[in-house]
Design a protein around this motif. Structure first.
Motif, PDB file in Angstrom:
ATOM      1  N   SER A  15       0.855  -1.181   0.000  1.00  8.64           N
ATOM      2  CA  SER A  15       0.000   0.000   0.000  1.00  8.64           C
ATOM      3  C   SER A  15       0.896   1.238   0.000  1.00  8.64           C
ATOM      4  CB  SER A  15      -0.878   0.023   1.250  1.00  8.64           C
ATOM      5  OG  SER A  15      -0.065   0.191   2.404  1.00  8.64           O
ATOM      6  N   GLN A  16       0.295   2.373  -0.262  1.00 11.73           N
ATOM      7  CA  GLN A  16       1.045   3.627  -0.181  1.00 11.73           C
ATOM      8  C   GLN A  16       1.542   3.836   1.245  1.00 11.73           C
ATOM      9  OE1 GLN A  16      -2.067   6.130  -1.732  1.00 11.73           O
ATOM     10  NE2 GLN A  16      -1.047   6.312  -3.723  1.00 11.73           N
ATOM     11  N   GLN A  17       0.732   3.467   2.213  1.00  9.72           N
ATOM     12  CA  GLN A  17       1.132   3.628   3.614  1.00  9.72           C
ATOM     13  C   GLN A  17       2.328   2.748   3.957  1.00  9.72           C
ATOM     14  OE1 GLN A  17      -0.258   5.935   5.941  1.00  9.72           O
ATOM     15  NE2 GLN A  17       1.746   5.407   6.778  1.00  9.72           N
ATOM     16  N   ARG A  18       2.334   1.520   3.460  1.00  5.12           N
ATOM     17  CA  ARG A  18       3.462   0.631   3.759  1.00  5.12           C
ATOM     18  C   ARG A  18       4.760   1.189   3.175  1.00  5.12           C
ATOM     19  NH1 ARG A  18       4.076  -5.871   2.814  1.00  5.12           N
ATOM     20  NH2 ARG A  18       6.146  -6.011   3.721  1.00  5.12           N
ATOM     21  N   LEU A  19       4.706   1.688   1.940  1.00  3.12           N
ATOM     22  CA  LEU A  19       5.895   2.281   1.337  1.00  3.12           C
ATOM     23  C   LEU A  19       6.324   3.514   2.123  1.00  3.12           C
ATOM     24  CD1 LEU A  19       8.067   2.438  -0.823  1.00  3.12           C
ATOM     25  CD2 LEU A  19       6.408   3.606  -2.309  1.00  3.12           C
ATOM     26  N   ALA A  20       5.372   4.338   2.496  1.00  4.25           N
ATOM     27  CA  ALA A  20       5.683   5.535   3.283  1.00  4.25           C
ATOM     28  C   ALA A  20       6.370   5.153   4.591  1.00  4.25           C
ATOM     29  CB  ALA A  20       4.407   6.326   3.555  1.00  4.25           C
ATOM     30  N   ASP A  21       5.865   4.131   5.261  1.00  5.61           N
ATOM     31  CA  ASP A  21       6.465   3.684   6.518  1.00  5.61           C
ATOM     32  C   ASP A  21       7.896   3.198   6.308  1.00  5.61           C
ATOM     33  OD1 ASP A  21       4.089   4.296   7.819  1.00  5.61           O
ATOM     34  OD2 ASP A  21       3.399   2.204   7.899  1.00  5.61           O
ATOM     35  N   LYS A  22       8.141   2.468   5.227  1.00  9.97           N
ATOM     36  CA  LYS A  22       9.484   1.974   4.930  1.00  9.97           C
ATOM     37  C   LYS A  22      10.470   3.117   4.711  1.00  9.97           C
ATOM     38  CE  LYS A  22       8.751  -2.566   2.928  1.00  9.97           C
ATOM     39  NZ  LYS A  22       9.724  -3.216   3.790  1.00  9.97           N
ATOM     40  N   LEU A  23       9.965   4.210   4.142  1.00 11.54           N
ATOM     41  CA  LEU A  23      10.826   5.337   3.799  1.00 11.54           C
ATOM     42  C   LEU A  23      10.864   6.418   4.875  1.00 11.54           C
ATOM     43  CD1 LEU A  23       9.737   5.681   0.081  1.00 11.54           C
ATOM     44  CD2 LEU A  23      11.861   4.678   0.932  1.00 11.54           C
ATOM     45  N   GLY A  24       9.977   6.333   5.851  1.00 10.85           N
ATOM     46  CA  GLY A  24       9.922   7.338   6.898  1.00 10.85           C
ATOM     47  C   GLY A  24       9.342   8.661   6.421  1.00 10.85           C
ATOM     48  N   VAL A  25       8.394   8.571   5.485  1.00 13.64           N
ATOM     49  CA  VAL A  25       7.718   9.766   4.981  1.00 13.64           C
ATOM     50  C   VAL A  25       6.218   9.581   5.158  1.00 13.64           C
ATOM     51  CG1 VAL A  25       9.549  10.273   3.309  1.00 13.64           C
ATOM     52  CG2 VAL A  25       7.570   8.914   2.587  1.00 13.64           C
ATOM     53  N   SER A  26       5.462  10.617   4.857  1.00 17.37           N
ATOM     54  CA  SER A  26       4.010  10.507   4.982  1.00 17.37           C
ATOM     55  C   SER A  26       3.400   9.839   3.749  1.00 17.37           C
ATOM     56  CB  SER A  26       3.392  11.899   5.153  1.00 17.37           C
ATOM     57  OG  SER A  26       3.496  12.638   3.946  1.00 17.37           O
ATOM     58  N   ARG A  27       2.222   9.302   3.934  1.00 18.46           N
ATOM     59  CA  ARG A  27       1.481   8.726   2.810  1.00 18.46           C
ATOM     60  C   ARG A  27       1.216   9.792   1.759  1.00 18.46           C
ATOM     61  NH1 ARG A  27      -4.038   8.442   2.286  1.00 18.46           N
ATOM     62  NH2 ARG A  27      -4.695   7.157   0.554  1.00 18.46           N
ATOM     63  N   GLN A  28       0.953  11.014   2.207  1.00 19.69           N
ATOM     64  CA  GLN A  28       0.709  12.124   1.278  1.00 19.69           C
ATOM     65  C   GLN A  28       1.916  12.375   0.385  1.00 19.69           C
ATOM     66  OE1 GLN A  28      -2.281  13.566   0.808  1.00 19.69           O
ATOM     67  NE2 GLN A  28      -1.313  14.527  -0.954  1.00 19.69           N
ATOM     68  N   THR A  29       3.117  12.200   0.919  1.00 16.83           N
ATOM     69  CA  THR A  29       4.331  12.357   0.112  1.00 16.83           C
ATOM     70  C   THR A  29       4.351  11.328  -1.013  1.00 16.83           C
ATOM     71  OG1 THR A  29       5.595  13.273   1.956  1.00 16.83           O
ATOM     72  CG2 THR A  29       6.862  12.268   0.155  1.00 16.83           C
ATOM     73  N   ILE A  30       4.018  10.086  -0.694  1.00 17.05           N
ATOM     74  CA  ILE A  30       3.989   9.030  -1.711  1.00 17.05           C
ATOM     75  C   ILE A  30       2.935   9.350  -2.768  1.00 17.05           C
ATOM     76  CG2 ILE A  30       3.591   6.570  -2.143  1.00 17.05           C
ATOM     77  CD1 ILE A  30       6.221   7.262  -0.607  1.00 17.05           C
ATOM     78  N   ILE A  31       1.761   9.763  -2.333  1.00 10.62           N
ATOM     79  CA  ILE A  31       0.697  10.123  -3.276  1.00 10.62           C
ATOM     80  C   ILE A  31       1.177  11.230  -4.210  1.00 10.62           C
ATOM     81  CG2 ILE A  31      -1.580  11.205  -3.470  1.00 10.62           C
ATOM     82  CD1 ILE A  31      -2.266   9.767  -0.781  1.00 10.62           C
ATOM     83  N   SER A  32       1.789  12.254  -3.660  1.00 13.54           N
ATOM     84  CA  SER A  32       2.246  13.389  -4.464  1.00 13.54           C
ATOM     85  C   SER A  32       3.330  12.998  -5.455  1.00 13.54           C
ATOM     86  CB  SER A  32       2.761  14.508  -3.552  1.00 13.54           C
ATOM     87  OG  SER A  32       1.705  15.033  -2.784  1.00 13.54           O
ATOM     88  N   ILE A  33       4.247  12.138  -5.041  1.00 13.21           N
ATOM     89  CA  ILE A  33       5.291  11.672  -5.954  1.00 13.21           C
ATOM     90  C   ILE A  33       4.672  10.842  -7.074  1.00 13.21           C
ATOM     91  CG2 ILE A  33       7.327  10.196  -6.201  1.00 13.21           C
ATOM     92  CD1 ILE A  33       8.062  11.005  -3.300  1.00 13.21           C
ATOM     93  N   GLU A  34       3.797   9.905  -6.711  1.00 15.54           N
ATOM     94  CA  GLU A  34       3.173   9.036  -7.717  1.00 15.54           C
ATOM     95  C   GLU A  34       2.383   9.834  -8.752  1.00 15.54           C
ATOM     96  OE1 GLU A  34       0.896   5.931  -5.872  1.00 15.54           O
ATOM     97  OE2 GLU A  34       2.699   4.851  -5.258  1.00 15.54           O
ATOM     98  N   ARG A  35       1.742  10.896  -8.324  1.00 16.85           N
ATOM     99  CA  ARG A  35       0.930  11.710  -9.236  1.00 16.85           C
ATOM    100  C   ARG A  35       1.744  12.753  -9.988  1.00 16.85           C
ATOM    101  NH1 ARG A  35      -4.488  12.533  -5.539  1.00 16.85           N
ATOM    102  NH2 ARG A  35      -5.135  10.356  -5.618  1.00 16.85           N
ATOM    103  N   GLY A  36       3.041  12.811  -9.698  1.00 14.70           N
ATOM    104  CA  GLY A  36       3.902  13.751 -10.391  1.00 14.70           C
ATOM    105  C   GLY A  36       3.781  15.181  -9.919  1.00 14.70           C
ATOM    106  N   ARG A  37       3.183  15.381  -8.767  1.00 10.48           N
ATOM    107  CA  ARG A  37       3.025  16.734  -8.222  1.00 10.48           C
ATOM    108  C   ARG A  37       4.218  17.153  -7.372  1.00 10.48           C
ATOM    109  NH1 ARG A  37      -2.976  16.034  -5.979  1.00 10.48           N
ATOM    110  NH2 ARG A  37      -1.688  14.942  -4.474  1.00 10.48           N
ATOM    111  N   PHE A  38       5.057  16.202  -7.020  1.00  9.10           N
ATOM    112  CA  PHE A  38       6.198  16.463  -6.145  1.00  9.10           C
ATOM    113  C   PHE A  38       7.370  15.625  -6.621  1.00  9.10           C
ATOM    114  CE2 PHE A  38       8.570  15.099  -2.295  1.00  9.10           C
ATOM    115  CZ  PHE A  38       9.017  16.328  -1.859  1.00  9.10           C
ATOM    116  N   ASP A  39       8.517  16.261  -6.815  1.00 13.31           N
ATOM    117  CA  ASP A  39       9.742  15.536  -7.156  1.00 13.31           C
ATOM    118  C   ASP A  39      10.484  15.236  -5.862  1.00 13.31           C
ATOM    119  OD1 ASP A  39       9.183  15.776  -9.862  1.00 13.31           O
ATOM    120  OD2 ASP A  39      10.375  17.591 -10.087  1.00 13.31           O
TER     121      ASP A  39
END
Length: 64
Positions: A15-39
Motif C-alpha cells: 500500500s502507499q502507507q506501507r511504502l511511506a512507513d518503509k521510507l519514513g515519509v508521509s502517505r501524502q508524500t507518496i501520493i504526491s510523488i506518484e501523481r507527479g506533483r512532487f519531485d
C-alpha cells in the motif's frame, strides 16, 4: 517527472502507507510523488531505488 512507483508498489502488494512507513515519509508524500506533483529529494530518490532494487533512472523519467 514521470515515475513507475504505483506499478512497483503493486508488484510487491504494498500500500502507499506501507511504502511511506518503509521510507519514513508521509502517505501524502507518496501520493504526491506518484501523481507527479512532487519531485523527491535526491536522498529520497536513492531510498526508493534501494527499496525497489532499481536505479533512479528506471523509476523516474523526464516528463517530456
Amino acid at each position: 517527472m514521470r515515475n513507475i512507483l504505483p506499478d512497483l508498489r503493486r508488484e510487491r502488494g504494498w500500500s502507499q502507507q506501507r511504502l511511506a512507513d518503509k521510507l519514513g515519509v508521509s502517505r501524502q508524500t507518496i501520493i504526491s510523488i506518484e501523481r507527479g506533483r512532487f519531485d523527491p529529494s535526491l536522498p529520497l530518490a536513492f531510498q526508493l531505488a534501494h527499496v525497489f532494487e532499481r536505479t533512479i533512472e528506471e523509476i523516474f523519467s523526464d516528463a517530456e
